[in-house]
Scaffold this motif. Structure first.
Motif, PDB file in Angstrom:
ATOM      1  N   ASN A   1       3.878  15.159   7.198  1.00  0.00           N
ATOM      2  CA  ASN A   1       4.528  15.672   6.003  1.00  0.00           C
ATOM      3  C   ASN A   1       5.465  14.578   5.479  1.00  0.00           C
ATOM      4  OD1 ASN A   1       5.532  17.258   3.971  1.00  0.00           O
ATOM      5  ND2 ASN A   1       6.892  18.427   5.286  1.00  0.00           N
ATOM      6  N   LEU A   2       4.916  13.682   4.653  1.00  0.00           N
ATOM      7  CA  LEU A   2       5.725  12.596   4.109  1.00  0.00           C
ATOM      8  C   LEU A   2       6.704  13.133   3.077  1.00  0.00           C
ATOM      9  CD1 LEU A   2       2.919   9.927   3.677  1.00  0.00           C
ATOM     10  CD2 LEU A   2       4.583  10.106   5.528  1.00  0.00           C
ATOM     11  N   GLN A   3       7.931  12.640   3.101  1.00  0.00           N
ATOM     12  CA  GLN A   3       8.987  13.106   2.205  1.00  0.00           C
ATOM     13  C   GLN A   3       9.177  12.223   0.977  1.00  0.00           C
ATOM     14  OE1 GLN A   3      10.581  16.087   2.902  1.00  0.00           O
ATOM     15  NE2 GLN A   3       8.981  16.140   4.477  1.00  0.00           N
ATOM     16  N   SER A   4       8.706  10.996   1.046  1.00  0.00           N
ATOM     17  CA  SER A   4       8.922  10.039  -0.042  1.00  0.00           C
ATOM     18  C   SER A   4       8.200  10.457  -1.310  1.00  0.00           C
ATOM     19  CB  SER A   4       8.426   8.657   0.385  1.00  0.00           C
ATOM     20  OG  SER A   4       9.144   8.213   1.505  1.00  0.00           O
ATOM     21  N   LYS A   5       8.837  10.177  -2.449  1.00  0.00           N
ATOM     22  CA  LYS A   5       8.226  10.470  -3.745  1.00  0.00           C
ATOM     23  C   LYS A   5       7.336   9.333  -4.212  1.00  0.00           C
ATOM     24  CE  LYS A   5      11.962  13.451  -5.297  1.00  0.00           C
ATOM     25  NZ  LYS A   5      12.970  13.709  -6.324  1.00  0.00           N
ATOM     26  N   PHE A   6       7.508   8.148  -3.644  1.00  0.00           N
ATOM     27  CA  PHE A   6       6.765   6.968  -4.060  1.00  0.00           C
ATOM     28  C   PHE A   6       6.125   6.289  -2.858  1.00  0.00           C
ATOM     29  CE2 PHE A   6      10.315   7.502  -6.989  1.00  0.00           C
ATOM     30  CZ  PHE A   6       9.646   7.570  -8.207  1.00  0.00           C
ATOM     31  N   LEU A   7       4.991   5.658  -3.099  1.00  0.00           N
ATOM     32  CA  LEU A   7       4.306   4.865  -2.089  1.00  0.00           C
ATOM     33  C   LEU A   7       4.097   3.476  -2.658  1.00  0.00           C
ATOM     34  CD1 LEU A   7       2.567   4.522   0.530  1.00  0.00           C
ATOM     35  CD2 LEU A   7       0.620   5.253  -0.863  1.00  0.00           C
ATOM     36  N   ILE A   8       4.484   2.477  -1.912  1.00  0.00           N
ATOM     37  CA  ILE A   8       4.233   1.096  -2.304  1.00  0.00           C
ATOM     38  C   ILE A   8       3.242   0.523  -1.305  1.00  0.00           C
ATOM     39  CG2 ILE A   8       5.204  -1.193  -2.667  1.00  0.00           C
ATOM     40  CD1 ILE A   8       7.877   0.179  -3.279  1.00  0.00           C
ATOM     41  N   ASN A   9       2.114   0.088  -1.786  1.00  0.00           N
ATOM     42  CA  ASN A   9       1.071  -0.482  -0.950  1.00  0.00           C
ATOM     43  C   ASN A   9       1.177  -2.000  -1.005  1.00  0.00           C
ATOM     44  OD1 ASN A   9      -1.281  -1.042   0.431  1.00  0.00           O
ATOM     45  ND2 ASN A   9      -2.589  -0.697  -1.333  1.00  0.00           N
ATOM     46  N   LEU A  10       1.462  -2.614   0.124  1.00  0.00           N
ATOM     47  CA  LEU A  10       1.561  -4.069   0.197  1.00  0.00           C
ATOM     48  C   LEU A  10       0.291  -4.612   0.829  1.00  0.00           C
ATOM     49  CD1 LEU A  10       5.211  -4.458   1.520  1.00  0.00           C
ATOM     50  CD2 LEU A  10       4.413  -4.678  -0.822  1.00  0.00           C
ATOM     51  N   ASP A  11      -0.446  -5.401   0.100  1.00  0.00           N
ATOM     52  CA  ASP A  11      -1.691  -5.950   0.615  1.00  0.00           C
ATOM     53  C   ASP A  11      -2.006  -7.231  -0.135  1.00  0.00           C
ATOM     54  OD1 ASP A  11      -3.967  -6.216   2.103  1.00  0.00           O
ATOM     55  OD2 ASP A  11      -4.879  -4.352   1.451  1.00  0.00           O
ATOM     56  N   SER A  12      -2.790  -8.078   0.477  1.00  0.00           N
ATOM     57  CA  SER A  12      -3.191  -9.313  -0.174  1.00  0.00           C
ATOM     58  C   SER A  12      -4.365  -9.921   0.559  1.00  0.00           C
ATOM     59  CB  SER A  12      -2.041 -10.313  -0.200  1.00  0.00           C
ATOM     60  OG  SER A  12      -2.459 -11.495  -0.836  1.00  0.00           O
ATOM     61  N   GLU A  13      -5.135 -10.685  -0.153  1.00  0.00           N
ATOM     62  CA  GLU A  13      -6.240 -11.421   0.442  1.00  0.00           C
ATOM     63  C   GLU A  13      -5.976 -12.920   0.456  1.00  0.00           C
ATOM     64  OE1 GLU A  13      -8.909 -10.004   1.857  1.00  0.00           O
ATOM     65  OE2 GLU A  13      -8.114  -8.035   1.374  1.00  0.00           O
ATOM     66  N   LYS A  14      -4.904 -13.354  -0.251  1.00  0.00           N
ATOM     67  CA  LYS A  14      -4.628 -14.777  -0.370  1.00  0.00           C
ATOM     68  C   LYS A  14      -3.231 -15.089   0.159  1.00  0.00           C
ATOM     69  CE  LYS A  14      -7.452 -15.408  -4.507  1.00  0.00           C
ATOM     70  NZ  LYS A  14      -7.472 -15.807  -5.906  1.00  0.00           N
ATOM     71  N   GLU A  15      -3.127 -16.173   0.900  1.00  0.00           N
ATOM     72  CA  GLU A  15      -1.837 -16.607   1.403  1.00  0.00           C
ATOM     73  C   GLU A  15      -0.909 -16.957   0.242  1.00  0.00           C
ATOM     74  OE1 GLU A  15       0.048 -20.108   4.192  1.00  0.00           O
ATOM     75  OE2 GLU A  15      -2.074 -19.627   4.387  1.00  0.00           O
ATOM     76  N   GLY A  16       0.338 -16.496   0.312  1.00  0.00           N
ATOM     77  CA  GLY A  16       1.314 -16.791  -0.723  1.00  0.00           C
ATOM     78  C   GLY A  16       1.240 -15.841  -1.903  1.00  0.00           C
ATOM     79  N   GLU A  17       0.370 -14.837  -1.849  1.00  0.00           N
ATOM     80  CA  GLU A  17       0.213 -13.880  -2.948  1.00  0.00           C
ATOM     81  C   GLU A  17       0.302 -12.475  -2.389  1.00  0.00           C
ATOM     82  OE1 GLU A  17      -3.660 -12.540  -5.332  1.00  0.00           O
ATOM     83  OE2 GLU A  17      -3.044 -14.582  -5.809  1.00  0.00           O
ATOM     84  N   ILE A  18       1.040 -11.611  -3.067  1.00  0.00           N
ATOM     85  CA  ILE A  18       1.187 -10.214  -2.638  1.00  0.00           C
ATOM     86  C   ILE A  18       0.697  -9.315  -3.760  1.00  0.00           C
ATOM     87  CG2 ILE A  18       2.796  -8.396  -1.962  1.00  0.00           C
ATOM     88  CD1 ILE A  18       4.628 -10.600  -0.894  1.00  0.00           C
ATOM     89  N   CYS A  19      -0.160  -8.404  -3.418  1.00  0.00           N
ATOM     90  CA  CYS A  19      -0.654  -7.418  -4.376  1.00  0.00           C
ATOM     91  C   CYS A  19       0.080  -6.108  -4.083  1.00  0.00           C
ATOM     92  CB  CYS A  19      -2.158  -7.243  -4.209  1.00  0.00           C
ATOM     93  SG  CYS A  19      -2.832  -5.908  -5.226  1.00  0.00           S
ATOM     94  N   ILE A  20       0.773  -5.573  -5.043  1.00  0.00           N
ATOM     95  CA  ILE A  20       1.512  -4.326  -4.848  1.00  0.00           C
ATOM     96  C   ILE A  20       0.843  -3.242  -5.675  1.00  0.00           C
ATOM     97  CG2 ILE A  20       3.732  -3.159  -5.080  1.00  0.00           C
ATOM     98  CD1 ILE A  20       5.071  -5.882  -4.843  1.00  0.00           C
ATOM     99  N   GLY A  21       0.480  -2.156  -5.030  1.00  0.00           N
ATOM    100  CA  GLY A  21      -0.131  -1.019  -5.712  1.00  0.00           C
ATOM    101  C   GLY A  21       0.538   0.258  -5.280  1.00  0.00           C
ATOM    102  N   CYS A  22       0.322   1.317  -6.011  1.00  0.00           N
ATOM    103  CA  CYS A  22       0.917   2.593  -5.611  1.00  0.00           C
ATOM    104  C   CYS A  22      -0.015   3.727  -6.030  1.00  0.00           C
ATOM    105  CB  CYS A  22       2.285   2.780  -6.221  1.00  0.00           C
ATOM    106  SG  CYS A  22       2.263   2.709  -8.025  1.00  0.00           S
TER     107      CYS A  22
END
Length: 75
Positions: free
Chosen positions: A54-75
């Motif tokens: 039962n997650l309480q947070s209203k937001f989810l931040i997805n941190l993922d990347s396929e390339k070094e030095g680059e961050i893809c943020i999704g929600c």
């Protein structure tokens, strides 16, 4: 096949190490957040589908990347 690096029941930590590292850093600094680590997402969202929390947070931040030095943020 001596030139193949593999580990039984593991991704060798190479899939989303940067996202895990960011969360572990925030945990170590006592940030009051919910942290969700899942596994086997690329082969059918197995970790997320079997989530029974039962997650309480209203937001989810997805941190993922396929390339070094680059961050893809999704929600």
């Amino acid at each position: 096949q001596d030139n193949i690096l593999k580990a039984k029941n593991s991704t060798l930590g190479a899939d989303n190490g940067i996202g895990c590292a960011y969360m572990l850093l925030l945990i170590s600094q006592n940030y009051d957040l919910e942290y969700l680590f899942t596994s086997d997402e690329e082969i059918g969202l197995i970790g997320a589908k079997n989530l029974n929390l039962n997650l309480q947070s209203k937001f989810l931040i997805n941190l993922d990347s396929e390339k070094e030095g680059e961050i893809c943020i999704g929600c």
